[in-house]
Scaffold this motif. Structure first.
Motif, PDB file in Angstrom:
ATOM      1  N   ALA B  72       0.815  -1.211   0.000  1.00  0.00           N
ATOM      2  CA  ALA B  72       0.000   0.000   0.000  1.00  0.00           C
ATOM      3  C   ALA B  72       0.848   1.261   0.000  1.00  0.00           C
ATOM      4  N   SER B  73       1.982   1.201   0.722  1.00  0.00           N
ATOM      5  CA  SER B  73       2.781   2.417   0.884  1.00  0.00           C
ATOM      6  C   SER B  73       3.363   2.903  -0.438  1.00  0.00           C
ATOM      7  N   GLN B  74       3.400   2.025  -1.457  1.00  0.00           N
ATOM      8  CA  GLN B  74       3.985   2.440  -2.738  1.00  0.00           C
ATOM      9  C   GLN B  74       2.945   2.791  -3.791  1.00  0.00           C
ATOM     10  N   ARG B  75       1.658   2.802  -3.399  1.00  0.00           N
ATOM     11  CA  ARG B  75       0.639   3.006  -4.428  1.00  0.00           C
ATOM     12  C   ARG B  75       0.157   4.436  -4.531  1.00  0.00           C
ATOM     13  N   ASP B  76       0.540   5.269  -3.581  1.00  0.00           N
ATOM     14  CA  ASP B  76       0.142   6.676  -3.596  1.00  0.00           C
ATOM     15  C   ASP B  76      -1.369   6.847  -3.683  1.00  0.00           C
ATOM     16  N   ILE B  77      -2.065   6.222  -2.760  1.00  0.00           N
ATOM     17  CA  ILE B  77      -3.518   6.346  -2.717  1.00  0.00           C
ATOM     18  C   ILE B  77      -3.904   6.689  -1.276  1.00  0.00           C
ATOM     19  N   ALA B  78      -5.125   7.147  -1.102  1.00  0.00           N
ATOM     20  CA  ALA B  78      -5.612   7.433   0.253  1.00  0.00           C
ATOM     21  C   ALA B  78      -6.809   6.555   0.550  1.00  0.00           C
ATOM     22  N   PHE B  79      -6.977   6.233   1.823  1.00  0.00           N
ATOM     23  CA  PHE B  79      -8.027   5.301   2.221  1.00  0.00           C
ATOM     24  C   PHE B  79      -8.765   5.903   3.408  1.00  0.00           C
ATOM     25  N   GLN B 140     -14.895  12.284  10.981  1.00  0.00           N
ATOM     26  CA  GLN B 140     -15.026  11.988   9.562  1.00  0.00           C
ATOM     27  C   GLN B 140     -14.248  13.020   8.749  1.00  0.00           C
ATOM     28  N   ARG B 141     -14.373  14.292   9.136  1.00  0.00           N
ATOM     29  CA  ARG B 141     -13.682  15.353   8.402  1.00  0.00           C
ATOM     30  C   ARG B 141     -12.168  15.226   8.562  1.00  0.00           C
ATOM     31  N   VAL B 142     -11.736  14.862   9.766  1.00  0.00           N
ATOM     32  CA  VAL B 142     -10.294  14.704   9.971  1.00  0.00           C
ATOM     33  C   VAL B 142      -9.776  13.550   9.101  1.00  0.00           C
ATOM     34  N   ALA B 143     -10.551  12.470   9.061  1.00  0.00           N
ATOM     35  CA  ALA B 143     -10.145  11.320   8.241  1.00  0.00           C
ATOM     36  C   ALA B 143     -10.070  11.739   6.770  1.00  0.00           C
ATOM     37  N   LEU B 144     -11.030  12.547   6.333  1.00  0.00           N
ATOM     38  CA  LEU B 144     -11.001  13.043   4.947  1.00  0.00           C
ATOM     39  C   LEU B 144      -9.798  13.952   4.739  1.00  0.00           C
ATOM     40  N   GLY B 145      -9.522  14.759   5.756  1.00  0.00           N
ATOM     41  CA  GLY B 145      -8.384  15.666   5.672  1.00  0.00           C
ATOM     42  C   GLY B 145      -7.093  14.899   5.479  1.00  0.00           C
ATOM     43  N   ARG B 146      -6.948  13.821   6.247  1.00  0.00           N
ATOM     44  CA  ARG B 146      -5.743  13.006   6.134  1.00  0.00           C
ATOM     45  C   ARG B 146      -5.648  12.399   4.735  1.00  0.00           C
ATOM     46  N   ALA B 147      -6.825  12.151   4.122  1.00  0.00           N
ATOM     47  CA  ALA B 147      -6.815  11.550   2.786  1.00  0.00           C
ATOM     48  C   ALA B 147      -6.472  12.573   1.712  1.00  0.00           C
ATOM     49  N   ILE B 148      -7.062  13.770   1.790  1.00  0.00           N
ATOM     50  CA  ILE B 148      -6.883  14.705   0.667  1.00  0.00           C
ATOM     51  C   ILE B 148      -5.590  15.499   0.765  1.00  0.00           C
ATOM     52  N   VAL B 149      -4.962  15.519   1.952  1.00  0.00           N
ATOM     53  CA  VAL B 149      -3.831  16.410   2.179  1.00  0.00           C
ATOM     54  C   VAL B 149      -2.666  16.113   1.231  1.00  0.00           C
ATOM     55  N   ARG B 150      -2.568  14.897   0.758  1.00  0.00           N
ATOM     56  CA  ARG B 150      -1.377  14.585  -0.036  1.00  0.00           C
ATOM     57  C   ARG B 150      -1.643  14.466  -1.529  1.00  0.00           C
ATOM     58  N   ASP B 151      -2.824  14.875  -1.980  1.00  0.00           N
ATOM     59  CA  ASP B 151      -3.171  14.798  -3.399  1.00  0.00           C
ATOM     60  C   ASP B 151      -2.841  13.427  -3.973  1.00  0.00           C
ATOM     61  N   PRO B 152      -3.483  12.397  -3.487  1.00  0.00           N
ATOM     62  CA  PRO B 152      -3.156  11.045  -3.956  1.00  0.00           C
ATOM     63  C   PRO B 152      -3.730  10.793  -5.345  1.00  0.00           C
ATOM     64  N   LYS B 153      -3.343   9.664  -5.929  1.00  0.00           N
ATOM     65  CA  LYS B 153      -3.868   9.309  -7.245  1.00  0.00           C
ATOM     66  C   LYS B 153      -5.346   8.956  -7.178  1.00  0.00           C
ATOM     67  N   ALA B 154      -5.757   8.374  -6.045  1.00  0.00           N
ATOM     68  CA  ALA B 154      -7.158   7.973  -5.916  1.00  0.00           C
ATOM     69  C   ALA B 154      -7.543   7.913  -4.449  1.00  0.00           C
ATOM     70  N   PHE B 155      -8.838   8.089  -4.197  1.00  0.00           N
ATOM     71  CA  PHE B 155      -9.379   7.916  -2.848  1.00  0.00           C
ATOM     72  C   PHE B 155     -10.148   6.620  -2.783  1.00  0.00           C
ATOM     73  N   PHE B 156      -9.896   5.870  -1.733  1.00  0.00           N
ATOM     74  CA  PHE B 156     -10.686   4.664  -1.503  1.00  0.00           C
ATOM     75  C   PHE B 156     -11.424   4.851  -0.184  1.00  0.00           C
ATOM     76  N   MET B 157     -12.711   4.592  -0.196  1.00  0.00           N
ATOM     77  CA  MET B 157     -13.501   4.789   1.013  1.00  0.00           C
ATOM     78  C   MET B 157     -14.319   3.542   1.302  1.00  0.00           C
ATOM     79  N   ASP B 158     -14.152   3.032   2.509  1.00  0.00           N
ATOM     80  CA  ASP B 158     -14.860   1.820   2.911  1.00  0.00           C
ATOM     81  C   ASP B 158     -16.007   2.202   3.841  1.00  0.00           C
TER      82      ASP B 158
END
Lengths: 312, 365
Positions: B72-79, B140-158
């Motif tokens: 996961a650490s090499q895929r540049d995605i957020a979860f 929820q917002r903090v979790a989203l913040g952690r996801a969007i902060v790094r401009d990943p290639k994709a967001f995955f949400m479970d």
């Protein structure tokens, strides 16, 4: 069984409080007695009926840390007047101090071996517990049972094989040998306790760290370890207490070089009569590190830091 | 931002097969829903895309790069996890900045980035609070913040809204969709809630028992389900099934149901045997003139509409009709269906039969 939801009455609370205080006094009396004996004179320490109120003296502590010889007139003349308070105390008993005792050295051995084995036990224990908790380990249940089974008999039952093994490996009377031995004995306990604590930590935290670009090992020590702090602290206390107080192996396997305090303290008694105050003083000082360690880690024992961060 | 392509991905846990040979493509910038009942393999599929599980076989492409066996650490995605998984020993600011530190970003840049993200999510004033005391929405917002902060290639949400109260969910789902539109990021979202999926998704994959049942835009899936499972899983109340034995010739435009005859979209294949006629409740109408009869069993009042349950000789049918129409329990009445909306299924395989109306949807799925 049913539990009442109402607040207990004042009388019940008083009764419960008295019961707890009473129990505490009973368990604390031997400890207080040892501490008091350390400050008694030899005569007071064996007085019958026992004395509770006495004139405190540091004689026991002086005797603990020094070797003394009975002074002849000639020696007293040669030595001149006492220059320090502890020499004065020795002179009052008609002795002169011939040098420091080996207590300091033995105490230091206890610190090295006790804390060394606790640290090693924590390092190996957390990693093993993490692996057992998170990975598919072949024969996991059997291995865990095998690890536990090493504690199903008193460790001293294998004293002879260990003694022979240590002799062949050159580990007899070495710090390393004792650290390895106490680590081996404590490891099963620490793996089992820590596995329980790590099982409780939701795996999502590590997965979040993996996603955030950290390696598995970074996730382990940056995310899992801080949250297992409570478990690590309590497990470390258990391990330290065992290694610190262990007597039988220390008697068997150590003598000149790596002897710890527990086998040394009783030998104080034989030097010049029954020196109970010195023995009590040795025991009192011996208690301090474990007490300090426990008090330092107490806040970890009480703090539930994972509370509220994950909804279950 | 990136396209994500799944090819013949399969996952086994020991002897249990969680995902059977799935293939689909998520286009760049799409809000993509993985929908299905619990245990259908949707979360496993998502976790394989994220690298939290490695596929037993098959390929996963993110931005044209095969990443199937990469960690996961090499895929540049957020979860975003259902339980948020905020680091409990860090405050809000540290939680959001944590992914940036792993990239070795300079401290000043991290501070700037975090305040930017906090601004977007409206959490600036809680940045220095510990995460323990936050409300569900703020977490929820903090979790989203952690996801969007790094401009990943994709967001995955479970199931990111699964842990929220129903009331707050509505609000958060709108916020999420708005955030997605603002960032234009490829988002893959797992849910078991068909309403959520249709509301928010650009495209939906419906999974069941580890198999992709259908793949398409929400309205196509709703109107032209490829299988009986999809027809039942999507829509509330679900599609009505009228079971009958019969023969449908190639090019047929009517079917016989008891004494009645119904017009249907022109069929492309001839079939005979056990068949199922699928009718959405809003496409069933009460019409006393119709030859097809049913007895009213129940009526549920829903404000502007009502759901009337009728017993027919081919099973129960629910009709969604305006609430001003008066119906009495026990009344016998005629039933009519909108011809151009009907789907025929092979009752044994559960697959939809191709007709003029649905062939386009079925062919591309």
């Amino acid at each position: 069984m049913s539990f009442s939801a109402t607040e207990p009455s004042i009388r019940t609370k008083w009764f419960a409080g008295l019961l707890v205080i009473g129990y505490a006094i009973v368990t604390l009396i031997p400890l207080l007695w040892i501490i008091a004996t350390g400050f008694k004179s030899p005569a007071d320490s064996i007085a019958y009926p026992p004395v509770v109120v006495f004139e405190p003296t540091l004689e026991g502590y002086v005797n603990l840390f020094t070797d003394r010889t009975r002074a002849t007139e000639q020696m007293l003349d040669d030595a001149g007047p006492p220059t320090t308070w502890y020499e004065q105390i020795a002179r009052d008993r008609g002795t002169v101090i011939s040098g420091p005792s080996r207590y300091g050295e033995r105490f230091l051995n206890s610190v090295i071996i006790g804390f060394g084995s606790t640290a090693l036990c924590m390092i190996l224990g957390t990693m093993a517990a993490y692996a057992f908790s998170r990975f598919k380990v072949p024969l996991k249940d059997d291995l865990l049972f095998f690890i536990l089974s090493t504690r199903m008999m008193p460790p001293i039952a294998v004293a002879i094989p260990i003694f022979l093994m240590f002799r062949n490996l050159g580990l007899n009377d070495t710090h390393l040998g004792m650290i390895l031995l106490y680590t081996a004995v404590n490891l099963s306990l620490s793996v089992w306790l820590l596995k329980g604590f790590i099982d409780e930590i939701p795996v999502e935290y590590e997965e979040a760290a993996l996603i955030d670009g950290y390696t598995r090992f970074q996730a382990f020590y940056k995310v899992v370890l801080p949250q297992a702090a409570t478990g690590i602290a309590s497990t470390a206390i258990f391990c330290l207490i065992f290694a610190w107080n262990e007597y039988a192996f220390a008697v068997l396997l150590t003598s000149g070089n790596a002897q710890t305090a527990p086998p040394f303290i009783p030998t104080i008694i034989g030097v010049s009569g029954k020196d109970w105050p010195a023995v009590a003083a040795g025991a009192t000082i011996f208690l301090v590190p474990v007490m300090v360690f426990t008090i330092l880690l107490r806040k970890h024992l009480l703090r539930g830091i994972t509370f509220g961060a994950v909804r279950k | 931002m990136a396209q994500i392509r799944i090819e013949n991905v399969r996952k086994d846990f020991g002897s249990f097969n969680a995902v059977k040979s799935s293939s689909f493509t998520i286009e760049d910038g799409e809000f993509f829903m993985l929908l299905g009942p619990s245990g259908c393999g949707k979360t496993t599929t998502l976790r394989m895309m994220a690298g939290l599980e490695l596929p037993t076989s098959g390929e996963i492409y993110i931005d044209g790069q095969e990443v199937g066996q990469k960690p996961a650490s090499q895929r540049d995605i957020a979860f975003v996890f259902q339980m948020f998984a905020l680091y409990p020993h860090m405050n809000v600011r540290k939680n959001i900045s944590y992914p940036l530190y792993s990239q070795g970003m300079a401290k000043a840049d991290v501070t700037r980035k975090v305040s930017e993200v906090a601004e977007i999510l409206g959490i600036t004033e809680i940045l220095d609070r510990p995460v323990g005391g936050l409300s569900g929405g703020d977490r929820q917002r903090v979790a989203l913040g952690r996801a969007i902060v790094r401009d990943p290639k994709a967001f995955f949400m479970d199931e990111p809204l699964g842990a929220l109260d129903a009331e707050f969910r509505e609000h958060m789902s709108a916020e999420l969709r708005a955030l997605h539109d603002r960032m234009g990021a490829t988002t893959v979202y797992v849910t078991h809630d068909q309403l959520e999926a249709m509301q928010m998704g650009d495209k939906i994959v419906v999974m069941n028992h580890g198999v992709v049942e259908q793949f398409g835009i929400p309205q196509q899936i709703y109107d032209w389900p490829a299988t009986k499972f999809v027809a039942e899983f999507i829509g509330s109340p679900p599609m009505n099934f009228l079971e009958f034995n019969g023969t449908v010739g190639k090019g047929a435009e009517t079917i016989e149901l008891g004494d009645a005859s119904f017009a249907i979209p022109r069929q492309l294949d001839g079939v005979s045997g056990a068949l199922t006629l699928g009718v959405r409740p809003e496409h069933a109408h009460l019409n006393d003139a119709s030859a097809y009869r049913g007895e009213v069993v129940a009526a549920e009042y829903l404000g502007t509409t009502q759901i009337v349950t009728l017993r027919t000789e081919h099973g129960r049918v629910k009709a969604r009709i305006p609430s001003h129409v008066k119906v009495r329990e026990g009344e016998r009445t005629g039933l009519d269906f909108d011809a151009r909306t009907l789907t025929l299924f092979d009752a044994t395989s559960g697959r939809a039969l191709r007709s003029d109306a649905n062939q386009e949807v079925l062919n591309h799925g």
